[in-house]
Design an enzyme around this catalytic site. Sequence first.
Site, mmCIF file in Angstrom:
data_model
loop_
_atom_site.group_PDB
_atom_site.id
_atom_site.type_symbol
_atom_site.label_atom_id
_atom_site.label_comp_id
_atom_site.label_asym_id
_atom_site.label_seq_id
_atom_site.Cartn_x
_atom_site.Cartn_y
_atom_site.Cartn_z
ATOM 1 N N ASN A 12 0.857 -1.180 0.000
ATOM 2 C CA ASN A 12 0.000 0.000 0.000
ATOM 3 C C ASN A 12 0.895 1.232 0.000
ATOM 4 O O ASN A 12 1.491 1.562 1.028
ATOM 5 C CB ASN A 12 -0.889 -0.053 1.263
ATOM 6 C CG ASN A 12 -1.680 1.221 1.480
ATOM 7 O OD1 ASN A 12 -1.783 2.056 0.584
ATOM 8 N ND2 ASN A 12 -2.236 1.354 2.673
ATOM 9 N N TRP A 13 0.979 1.871 -1.144
ATOM 10 C CA TRP A 13 1.890 3.022 -1.256
ATOM 11 C C TRP A 13 1.331 4.279 -0.587
ATOM 12 O O TRP A 13 2.024 5.275 -0.467
ATOM 13 C CB TRP A 13 2.188 3.311 -2.738
ATOM 14 C CG TRP A 13 3.231 2.398 -3.324
ATOM 15 C CD1 TRP A 13 3.696 1.226 -2.784
ATOM 16 C CD2 TRP A 13 3.946 2.585 -4.551
ATOM 17 N NE1 TRP A 13 4.647 0.674 -3.608
ATOM 18 C CE2 TRP A 13 4.824 1.492 -4.697
ATOM 19 C CE3 TRP A 13 3.929 3.566 -5.551
ATOM 20 C CZ2 TRP A 13 5.678 1.349 -5.801
ATOM 21 C CZ3 TRP A 13 4.775 3.420 -6.644
ATOM 22 C CH2 TRP A 13 5.642 2.329 -6.757
ATOM 23 N N LYS A 14 0.070 4.247 -0.214
ATOM 24 C CA LYS A 14 -0.578 5.427 0.384
ATOM 25 C C LYS A 14 -0.339 6.650 -0.522
ATOM 26 O O LYS A 14 -0.259 6.490 -1.738
ATOM 27 C CB LYS A 14 -0.079 5.656 1.810
ATOM 28 C CG LYS A 14 -0.157 4.370 2.641
ATOM 29 C CD LYS A 14 0.070 4.585 4.100
ATOM 30 C CE LYS A 14 -0.035 3.236 4.807
ATOM 31 N NZ LYS A 14 0.050 3.345 6.247
ATOM 32 N N HIS A 99 -9.458 1.244 5.125
ATOM 33 C CA HIS A 99 -8.170 1.426 5.812
ATOM 34 C C HIS A 99 -8.358 2.400 6.967
ATOM 35 O O HIS A 99 -9.141 3.351 6.857
ATOM 36 C CB HIS A 99 -7.130 1.960 4.820
ATOM 37 C CG HIS A 99 -5.745 1.946 5.378
ATOM 38 N ND1 HIS A 99 -5.307 2.890 6.272
ATOM 39 C CD2 HIS A 99 -4.721 1.082 5.217
ATOM 40 C CE1 HIS A 99 -4.055 2.612 6.623
ATOM 41 N NE2 HIS A 99 -3.679 1.518 5.998
ATOM 42 N N GLU A 101 -6.716 4.788 7.965
ATOM 43 C CA GLU A 101 -6.477 6.198 7.628
ATOM 44 C C GLU A 101 -7.705 6.817 6.956
ATOM 45 O O GLU A 101 -7.964 8.010 7.107
ATOM 46 C CB GLU A 101 -5.217 6.315 6.745
ATOM 47 C CG GLU A 101 -3.960 6.100 7.591
ATOM 48 C CD GLU A 101 -2.778 5.512 6.856
ATOM 49 O OE1 GLU A 101 -2.759 5.523 5.617
ATOM 50 O OE2 GLU A 101 -1.858 5.021 7.547
ATOM 51 N N GLU A 169 -5.194 -4.809 10.777
ATOM 52 C CA GLU A 169 -4.168 -3.789 10.949
ATOM 53 C C GLU A 169 -4.431 -3.013 12.244
ATOM 54 O O GLU A 169 -5.247 -2.072 12.240
ATOM 55 C CB GLU A 169 -4.193 -2.809 9.770
ATOM 56 C CG GLU A 169 -3.885 -3.451 8.437
ATOM 57 C CD GLU A 169 -3.282 -2.434 7.458
ATOM 58 O OE1 GLU A 169 -2.206 -2.714 6.942
ATOM 59 O OE2 GLU A 169 -3.882 -1.367 7.260
ATOM 60 N N GLY A 175 2.761 2.174 10.697
ATOM 61 C CA GLY A 175 3.789 3.207 10.549
ATOM 62 C C GLY A 175 4.536 3.542 11.825
ATOM 63 O O GLY A 175 5.285 4.518 11.867
ATOM 64 N N SER A 214 3.560 -2.158 10.261
ATOM 65 C CA SER A 214 5.007 -2.252 10.502
ATOM 66 C C SER A 214 5.611 -3.600 10.113
ATOM 67 O O SER A 214 6.542 -4.068 10.764
ATOM 68 C CB SER A 214 5.328 -1.907 11.961
ATOM 69 O OG SER A 214 4.986 -0.556 12.230
ATOM 70 N N GLY A 235 2.878 -1.147 4.204
ATOM 71 C CA GLY A 235 2.929 0.265 3.831
ATOM 72 C C GLY A 235 4.347 0.682 3.493
ATOM 73 O O GLY A 235 4.854 0.422 2.400
ATOM 74 N N GLY A 236 5.021 1.302 4.456
ATOM 75 C CA GLY A 236 6.352 1.891 4.239
ATOM 76 C C GLY A 236 7.342 0.976 3.542
ATOM 77 O O GLY A 236 8.065 1.410 2.628
#
Length: 253
Positions: A12-14, A99, A101, A169, A175, A214, A235-236
């Site tokens: 997930n590149w957000k 998600h 976010e 999640e 993150g 993470s 993600g990251g």
Amino acid sequence: MTKELRPLVAGNWKMHGRMASIAEVDFLKDQLARHDGVRCDVMICPPAPYIAAMAHATRGSRILVGGQDCSERPDGAHTGDISAPMLADAGCEAVIVGHSERRTDHGETDDLVRLKAEAAHFAGLTAIICVGETQEQHDDGTTHDVLERQLTGSVPEGAEAMNTVIAYEPVWAIGSGCTPTVEEVAAAHALMRGLLIERFGAEGKGMRLLYGGSVKPANAAELMAVENVDGALVGGASLKGPDFWGIIEAYLG
Ligand code: PGA
């Protein structure tokens, strides 16, 4: 590591990256071509403006493309929204919905997430439905109540193994560099599996349950080894080809 269900590792590149970032998939394509036998689906969910270019760059490879959100409606006068049929048309196989976010930044409720998942299904997309407790809920010991409520409210009635993936999640793990213990992940995934089987029978048994929050190369193997963890939402660590590959590698051999 052999899993009962074919694992899925989704990146997930957000709201990160630029058009030039699409070149990160070259590394993944090379590695996947070299490891023909890897029994694992690999997906990247780039920001919407880059979906078509990503679909083009990954054509003929084993990398799937997904969206990060979709409207609950198929078309119409809804400035700025992107519909599930548009995502499918641009080359997506799946879309993330609910998600944390989006739940936090845009006030998305379980009801809305369920409508979005239904819209995804109707467009022929797999819905990757996210659930997870906040730090406060974790500290209060209400994680399982939250998961039950979110699963009941966010997963639509007609969900099937082929078109539905659940991503657990924990909000506090996203993150942050923190992850739940292996025991906590096992308990959450066992609870979700039980609830899905109760509601959907054999289809619930076949739905893939991802862990997200993470995940990185250093902890991927340990997390992915947990029973009922059928992959990861990353993600990251999905932004750079070699990092993402380091997670996919948990499924090699
Ligand atoms: P993270 O994000 O891997 O950067 O923690 C996961 C996610 O939000 O999907």
